[in-house]
Design an enzyme around this catalytic site. Structure first.
Site, PDB file in Angstrom:
ATOM      1  N   ASP A  20      31.790  17.952  16.740  1.00 11.30           N
ATOM      2  CA  ASP A  20      32.921  17.056  16.503  1.00 11.30           C
ATOM      3  C   ASP A  20      32.477  15.609  16.643  1.00 11.30           C
ATOM      4  O   ASP A  20      32.019  15.189  17.702  1.00 11.30           O
ATOM      5  CB  ASP A  20      34.036  17.349  17.517  1.00 11.30           C
ATOM      6  CG  ASP A  20      35.238  16.436  17.332  1.00 11.30           C
ATOM      7  OD1 ASP A  20      36.203  16.853  16.681  1.00 11.30           O
ATOM      8  OD2 ASP A  20      35.203  15.297  17.852  1.00 11.30           O
ATOM      9  N   LYS A  66      36.549  12.321  11.616  1.00 15.56           N
ATOM     10  CA  LYS A  66      37.903  11.775  11.614  1.00 15.56           C
ATOM     11  C   LYS A  66      37.962  10.440  10.886  1.00 15.56           C
ATOM     12  O   LYS A  66      37.016   9.645  10.952  1.00 15.56           O
ATOM     13  CB  LYS A  66      38.395  11.577  13.055  1.00 15.56           C
ATOM     14  CG  LYS A  66      38.200  12.798  13.944  1.00 15.56           C
ATOM     15  CD  LYS A  66      38.574  12.517  15.376  1.00 15.56           C
ATOM     16  CE  LYS A  66      38.056  13.593  16.297  1.00 15.56           C
ATOM     17  NZ  LYS A  66      36.603  13.494  16.548  1.00 15.56           N
ATOM     18  N   HIS A  80      42.607  10.155  12.759  1.00 12.19           N
ATOM     19  CA  HIS A  80      42.230   9.964  14.159  1.00 12.19           C
ATOM     20  C   HIS A  80      43.411   9.562  15.041  1.00 12.19           C
ATOM     21  O   HIS A  80      43.539  10.027  16.170  1.00 12.19           O
ATOM     22  CB  HIS A  80      41.119   8.908  14.247  1.00 12.19           C
ATOM     23  CG  HIS A  80      40.257   9.042  15.456  1.00 12.19           C
ATOM     24  ND1 HIS A  80      38.936   8.646  15.482  1.00 12.19           N
ATOM     25  CD2 HIS A  80      40.505   9.530  16.691  1.00 12.19           C
ATOM     26  CE1 HIS A  80      38.430   8.876  16.675  1.00 12.19           C
ATOM     27  NE2 HIS A  80      39.356   9.411  17.432  1.00 12.19           N
ATOM     28  N   ILE A 112      36.076  20.688  23.079  1.00 13.88           N
ATOM     29  CA  ILE A 112      34.848  20.043  22.601  1.00 13.88           C
ATOM     30  C   ILE A 112      34.255  19.179  23.720  1.00 13.88           C
ATOM     31  O   ILE A 112      34.224  17.953  23.612  1.00 13.88           O
ATOM     32  CB  ILE A 112      35.110  19.196  21.336  1.00 13.88           C
ATOM     33  CG1 ILE A 112      36.389  18.361  21.504  1.00 13.88           C
ATOM     34  CG2 ILE A 112      35.197  20.079  20.103  1.00 13.88           C
ATOM     35  CD1 ILE A 112      36.605  17.326  20.411  1.00 13.88           C
ATOM     36  N   LYS A 146      31.748  17.073  25.998  1.00 15.83           N
ATOM     37  CA  LYS A 146      30.636  16.206  25.629  1.00 15.83           C
ATOM     38  C   LYS A 146      29.736  15.981  26.828  1.00 15.83           C
ATOM     39  O   LYS A 146      30.208  15.819  27.960  1.00 15.83           O
ATOM     40  CB  LYS A 146      31.176  14.878  25.094  1.00 15.83           C
ATOM     41  CG  LYS A 146      30.135  13.762  24.976  1.00 15.83           C
ATOM     42  CD  LYS A 146      30.268  12.739  26.084  1.00 15.83           C
ATOM     43  CE  LYS A 146      29.198  11.657  25.998  1.00 15.83           C
ATOM     44  NZ  LYS A 146      29.358  10.630  27.065  1.00 15.83           N
ATOM     45  N   VAL A 169      25.398  14.359  27.530  1.00 12.15           N
ATOM     46  CA  VAL A 169      24.075  14.046  26.989  1.00 12.15           C
ATOM     47  C   VAL A 169      22.986  14.648  27.861  1.00 12.15           C
ATOM     48  O   VAL A 169      21.803  14.485  27.579  1.00 12.15           O
ATOM     49  CB  VAL A 169      23.865  12.517  26.865  1.00 12.15           C
ATOM     50  CG1 VAL A 169      24.833  11.922  25.854  1.00 12.15           C
ATOM     51  CG2 VAL A 169      24.011  11.825  28.219  1.00 12.15           C
TER      52      VAL A 169
END
Length: 280
Positions: A46, A76, A112, A233, A235, A237
């Site tokens: 996403d 989006k 969005h 979704i 997130k 890193v």
């Protein structure tokens, strides 16, 4: 590889219930981060034009070796600057996102934000109908739409959004909006499913459920979402957390766990912008 359940959208398209979000991932890091997610087993990615990382995301998708048919890619429309958008602008924005992502089609394309003060999302949605009819987006939907925004869509189009992606987590469970989605056949997708920062994950109730199952706080919150039927979704890193957030299918929350997490939403604590007034 973990077997991620699929959610069947209202047009028959199948979407993984657990995907990977890239909000706030710099474009320079997106290729590496998305590659890590794909290697871990994520197949739903996403992104958004506003994130500024479609190019890096596209590079990772192209280099992954994962067949296109196994991927589910969402982006989006960022309907900015501050004026009313028309059909041609929407089509140009769609083409621009496809080009940056190096794709021939999208699996899901979302508006969005509604930005009701501009009064242009009805025109945008009618253009989304056109995009969906062309086959260049397998499904179209919205993000951050309120009940009154969804009702207005029904006045101009028979096409029901496949998804409404909204702020949703145990501190802001959005029960009424989720119920409306269910009645209309709209899938609920949660952004910031783990909240933001450490506020939610550090709460004693979350920590207690996590300790009970020998899992991380993030894992039990994601499991809560999946039990509710939400698409999520998360997130990150950090490679270890990327893998950890996918490893949520080897345990179940019981009624006491769910009640403890549900109780956190009594105050309705929003952490993101209010769609009624957001016009950035």
């Amino acid at each position: 590889m973990n077997q991620v359940p699929a959610v069947r959208l209202n047009n028959g398209t199948s979407m993984p219930q657990l995907g990977f979000g890239v909000w706030q991932v710099p474009d320079s890091e997106a290729k590496k981060t998305v590659a890590t997610a794909l290697e871990a087993g994520y197949r739903s990615i996403d992104t958004a034009a506003a994130y500024g990382n479609e190019r890096g995301t596209g590079k990772a998708l192209a280099a992954s070796g994962v067949p296109r048919g196994e991927l589910f890619v969402t982006t989006k429309l960022w309907n900015s600057p501050k004026h009313r958008w028309g059909r041609d602008e929407v089509l140009r924005a769609f083409d621009d996102s496809l080009g940056k992502l190096r794709l021939d089609y999208l699996d899901l394309y979302l508006i969005h934000w509604p930005r009701p003060m501009r009064d242009d999302f009805l025109t945008i949605w009618q253009t989304f109908e056109e995009i969906a009819a062309s086959g260049r987006a397998r499904a179209v939907g919205v993000s951050n739409f309120r009940p009154e925004d969804l009702e207005r869509l029904r006045t101009v189009s028979p096409l029901v959004p496949a998804v409404n992606q909204i702020e949703l987590h145990p501190l802001f469970p959005q029960a009424e909006l989720r119920a409306l989605h269910a009645s209309l056949g709209i899938a609920t997708e949660a952004w910031s499913p783990l909240g933001q920062g450490k506020e939610l994950l550090a709460l004693p109730a979350v920590a207690s459920v996590a300790a009970k199952h020998g899992r991380s706080p993030a894992q039990v919150v994601l499991r809560w979402h999946l039990r509710l039927g939400n698409i999520v979704i998360p997130k990150s890193v950090t490679p270890s957390r990327i893998r950890e957030n996918l490893d949520v299918f080897g345990f179940e929350l019981d009624a006491d766990d769910l009640a403890a997490l549900d109780a956190l939403g009594a105050g309705g604590h929003r952490i993101g912008p209010d769609p009624a007034v957001f016009d950035n």
